[in-house]
Design a protein around this motif. Structure first.
Motif, PDB file in Angstrom:
ATOM      1  N   UNK A  34       0.838  -1.207   0.000  1.00 50.14           N
ATOM      2  CA  UNK A  34       0.000   0.000   0.000  1.00 50.14           C
ATOM      3  C   UNK A  34       0.876   1.263   0.000  1.00 50.14           C
ATOM      4  N   UNK A  35       1.901   1.263   0.849  1.00 44.28           N
ATOM      5  CA  UNK A  35       2.767   2.444   0.958  1.00 44.28           C
ATOM      6  C   UNK A  35       3.539   2.652  -0.351  1.00 44.28           C
ATOM      7  N   UNK A  36       3.998   1.566  -0.939  1.00 44.44           N
ATOM      8  CA  UNK A  36       4.731   1.681  -2.204  1.00 44.44           C
ATOM      9  C   UNK A  36       3.806   2.160  -3.325  1.00 44.44           C
ATOM     10  N   UNK A  37       2.589   1.654  -3.351  1.00 45.87           N
ATOM     11  CA  UNK A  37       1.630   2.108  -4.374  1.00 45.87           C
ATOM     12  C   UNK A  37       1.325   3.595  -4.197  1.00 45.87           C
ATOM     13  N   UNK A  38       1.239   4.018  -2.940  1.00 48.31           N
ATOM     14  CA  UNK A  38       0.958   5.430  -2.660  1.00 48.31           C
ATOM     15  C   UNK A  38       2.133   6.311  -3.100  1.00 48.31           C
ATOM     16  N   UNK A  39       3.345   5.837  -2.850  1.00 46.21           N
ATOM     17  CA  UNK A  39       4.526   6.605  -3.271  1.00 46.21           C
ATOM     18  C   UNK A  39       4.533   6.746  -4.795  1.00 46.21           C
ATOM     19  N   UNK A  40       4.248   5.649  -5.466  1.00 47.08           N
ATOM     20  CA  UNK A  40       4.192   5.669  -6.936  1.00 47.08           C
ATOM     21  C   UNK A  40       3.148   6.684  -7.408  1.00 47.08           C
ATOM     22  N   UNK A  41       1.971   6.606  -6.796  1.00 49.39           N
ATOM     23  CA  UNK A  41       0.871   7.500  -7.196  1.00 49.39           C
ATOM     24  C   UNK A  41       1.227   8.962  -6.952  1.00 49.39           C
ATOM     25  N   UNK A  42       1.936   9.226  -5.853  1.00 49.05           N
ATOM     26  CA  UNK A  42       2.285  10.604  -5.492  1.00 49.05           C
ATOM     27  C   UNK A  42       3.546  11.084  -6.212  1.00 49.05           C
ATOM     28  N   UNK A  43       4.202  10.177  -6.946  1.00 47.70           N
ATOM     29  CA  UNK A  43       5.412  10.573  -7.676  1.00 47.70           C
ATOM     30  C   UNK A  43       6.629  10.732  -6.775  1.00 47.70           C
ATOM     31  N   UNK A  44       6.626  10.032  -5.632  1.00 46.64           N
ATOM     32  CA  UNK A  44       7.800  10.041  -4.745  1.00 46.64           C
ATOM     33  C   UNK A  44       8.612   8.802  -5.089  1.00 46.64           C
ATOM     34  N   UNK A  45       9.753   8.997  -5.754  1.00 46.43           N
ATOM     35  CA  UNK A  45      10.418   7.831  -6.342  1.00 46.43           C
ATOM     36  C   UNK A  45      11.311   7.058  -5.364  1.00 46.43           C
ATOM     37  N   UNK A  46      11.916   7.759  -4.419  1.00 48.03           N
ATOM     38  CA  UNK A  46      12.884   7.078  -3.547  1.00 48.03           C
ATOM     39  C   UNK A  46      12.149   6.337  -2.430  1.00 48.03           C
ATOM     40  N   UNK A  47      12.436   5.043  -2.296  1.00 49.63           N
ATOM     41  CA  UNK A  47      11.696   4.191  -1.347  1.00 49.63           C
ATOM     42  C   UNK A  47      12.667   3.181  -0.738  1.00 49.63           C
ATOM     43  N   UNK A  48      12.795   3.215   0.569  1.00 51.21           N
ATOM     44  CA  UNK A  48      13.626   2.235   1.278  1.00 51.21           C
ATOM     45  C   UNK A  48      12.705   1.330   2.087  1.00 51.21           C
ATOM     46  N   UNK A  49      12.801   0.047   1.858  1.00 49.91           N
ATOM     47  CA  UNK A  49      11.958  -0.930   2.559  1.00 49.91           C
ATOM     48  C   UNK A  49      12.806  -1.712   3.563  1.00 49.91           C
ATOM     49  N   UNK A  50      12.339  -1.771   4.810  1.00 51.67           N
ATOM     50  CA  UNK A  50      13.000  -2.637   5.791  1.00 51.67           C
ATOM     51  C   UNK A  50      12.380  -4.020   5.668  1.00 51.67           C
ATOM     52  N   UNK A  51      13.175  -4.960   5.159  1.00 54.19           N
ATOM     53  CA  UNK A  51      12.734  -6.350   5.029  1.00 54.19           C
ATOM     54  C   UNK A  51      13.455  -7.171   6.103  1.00 54.19           C
ATOM     55  N   UNK A  52      13.852  -8.345   5.815  1.00 54.63           N
ATOM     56  CA  UNK A  52      14.566  -9.162   6.802  1.00 54.63           C
ATOM     57  C   UNK A  52      15.446 -10.192   6.101  1.00 54.63           C
ATOM     58  N   UNK A  53      16.556 -10.551   6.717  1.00 53.70           N
ATOM     59  CA  UNK A  53      17.317 -11.695   6.223  1.00 53.70           C
ATOM     60  C   UNK A  53      16.414 -12.919   6.320  1.00 53.70           C
ATOM     61  N   UNK A  54      16.499 -13.778   5.343  1.00 53.62           N
ATOM     62  CA  UNK A  54      15.612 -14.942   5.292  1.00 53.62           C
ATOM     63  C   UNK A  54      14.528 -14.763   4.244  1.00 53.62           C
ATOM     64  N   UNK A  55      14.229 -13.490   3.919  1.00 56.80           N
ATOM     65  CA  UNK A  55      13.269 -13.243   2.840  1.00 56.80           C
ATOM     66  C   UNK A  55      13.923 -13.569   1.502  1.00 56.80           C
ATOM     67  N   UNK A  56      13.088 -13.798   0.507  1.00 55.00           N
ATOM     68  CA  UNK A  56      13.615 -14.034  -0.834  1.00 55.00           C
ATOM     69  C   UNK A  56      13.610 -15.498  -1.228  1.00 55.00           C
ATOM     70  N   UNK A  57      13.359 -16.373  -0.277  1.00 54.29           N
ATOM     71  CA  UNK A  57      13.194 -17.804  -0.605  1.00 54.29           C
ATOM     72  C   UNK A  57      12.097 -18.364   0.281  1.00 54.29           C
ATOM     73  N   UNK A  58      11.531 -19.483  -0.122  1.00 51.18           N
ATOM     74  CA  UNK A  58      10.436 -20.042   0.672  1.00 51.18           C
ATOM     75  C   UNK A  58      10.913 -20.404   2.073  1.00 51.18           C
TER      76      UNK A  58
END
Ligand SMILES: NC(=O)c1ccc[n+]([C@@H]2O[C@H](COP(=O)([O-])OP(=O)(O)OC[C@H]3O[C@@H](n4cnc5c(N)ncnc54)[C@H](OP(=O)(O)O)[C@@H]3O)[C@@H](O)[C@H]2O)c1
Length: 218
Positions: free
Chosen positions: A95-119
């Motif tokens: 939702x936050x990323x879609x809102x940034x896109x809609x508002x034209x705010x291009x720079x976006x840093x997401x806090x994810x976690x180690x362990x993400x990216x694979x099942x």
């Protein structure tokens, strides 16, 4: 720089707000609980009430409009069940990323976690599996968007004092811990280094000074 932080009362978020305020940047923390306003203000940021599990993309687009960057630092947190891993760690990020896109705010840093990216590992605890699945989906969502994104995957978070020294690199980085204060400082440095866009970076404690580590991968 005007930076909107989703999950503005989180532990990393409050530390980041403090760092941004100290260096003269303007931070806006999106929070869902009015009782948290004073803490966010004390960290030097503006507090704006926004429940990211109830708001629409348009609602959030209005709030991020005019910002130079958005940081997603929210999370369902310890003690939450599988449904909130999906509604916050995946849904609120998307939702936050879609809102940034809609508002034209291009720079976006997401806090994810180690362990993400694979099942998740077969046999993992159900809530842990839901968390990793949600973070992985949030990352995939962000990569699909027309944004200058950076995905930051910290290792196990601690409340230890900052060390200023880290190991930051594209995956795989060996597992380890990292103080939240160092994560906040890395996010502040990533905001200064748009050359880190379109990168997924893993973060643990290490030997490299933060500025040098971020600069070397920019
Ligand atoms: N724990 C670890 O070892 C670890 C490791 C790697 C990455 N991470 C990730 O790092 C991130 C930040 O960690 P942290 O320790 O700073 O997290 P935290 O202190 O748990 O903060 C998360 C924040 O998200 C907010 N939030 C939850 N639902 C929300 C909603 N619907 N609308 C708005 N805000 C909402 C919470 O607000 P409320 O107080 O109102 O619930 C809380 O302030 C999280 O995404 C976490 O998954 C954690």
């Amino acid at each position: 720089m005007r930076v909107v932080i989703a999950g503005g009362h989180g532990k990393i978020a409050l530390l980041l707000e403090h760092l941004l305020a100290e260096r003269g940047d303007q931070a806006i923390g999106l929070i869902r609980n009015p009782a948290h306003i004073a803490d966010v203000q004390k960290a030097g940021a503006e507090a704006v009430i926004c429940d990211l599990e109830a708001a629409s993309t348009d609602d959030v687009a209005v709030l991020v409009s005019g910002a130079d960057a958005v940081v997603f630092a929210a999370g369902a947190g310890a003690g939450s069940g599988a449904p909130r891993k999906d509604s916050v760690d995946r849904g609120a990020s998307a939702l936050t990323a879609a809102a940034a896109e809609r508002a034209g705010v291009r720079r976006f840093v997401q806090v994810s976690t180690m362990g993400a990216g694979r099942p998740p590992q077969p046999g993992s605890d159900e809530v842990w599996a839901a968390y990793i699945t949600a973070k992985t989906a949030a990352e995939a969502d962000l990569r699909s968007r027309d944004l200058a994104w950076t995905i930051l995957r910290p290792g196990r978070l601690t409340d230890a004092p900052p060390t200023g020294r880290i190991r930051l690199a594209p995956p795989p980085v060996p597992r380890g811990a990292v103080p939240r204060a160092d994560v906040a400082a890395v996010i502040a440095a990533l905001l200064d280094n748009p050359g880190t866009r379109q990168q997924t970076l893993e973060l643990v404690g290490g030997d490299s000074p933060i500025a040098a580590a971020v600069h070397s991968i920019s």
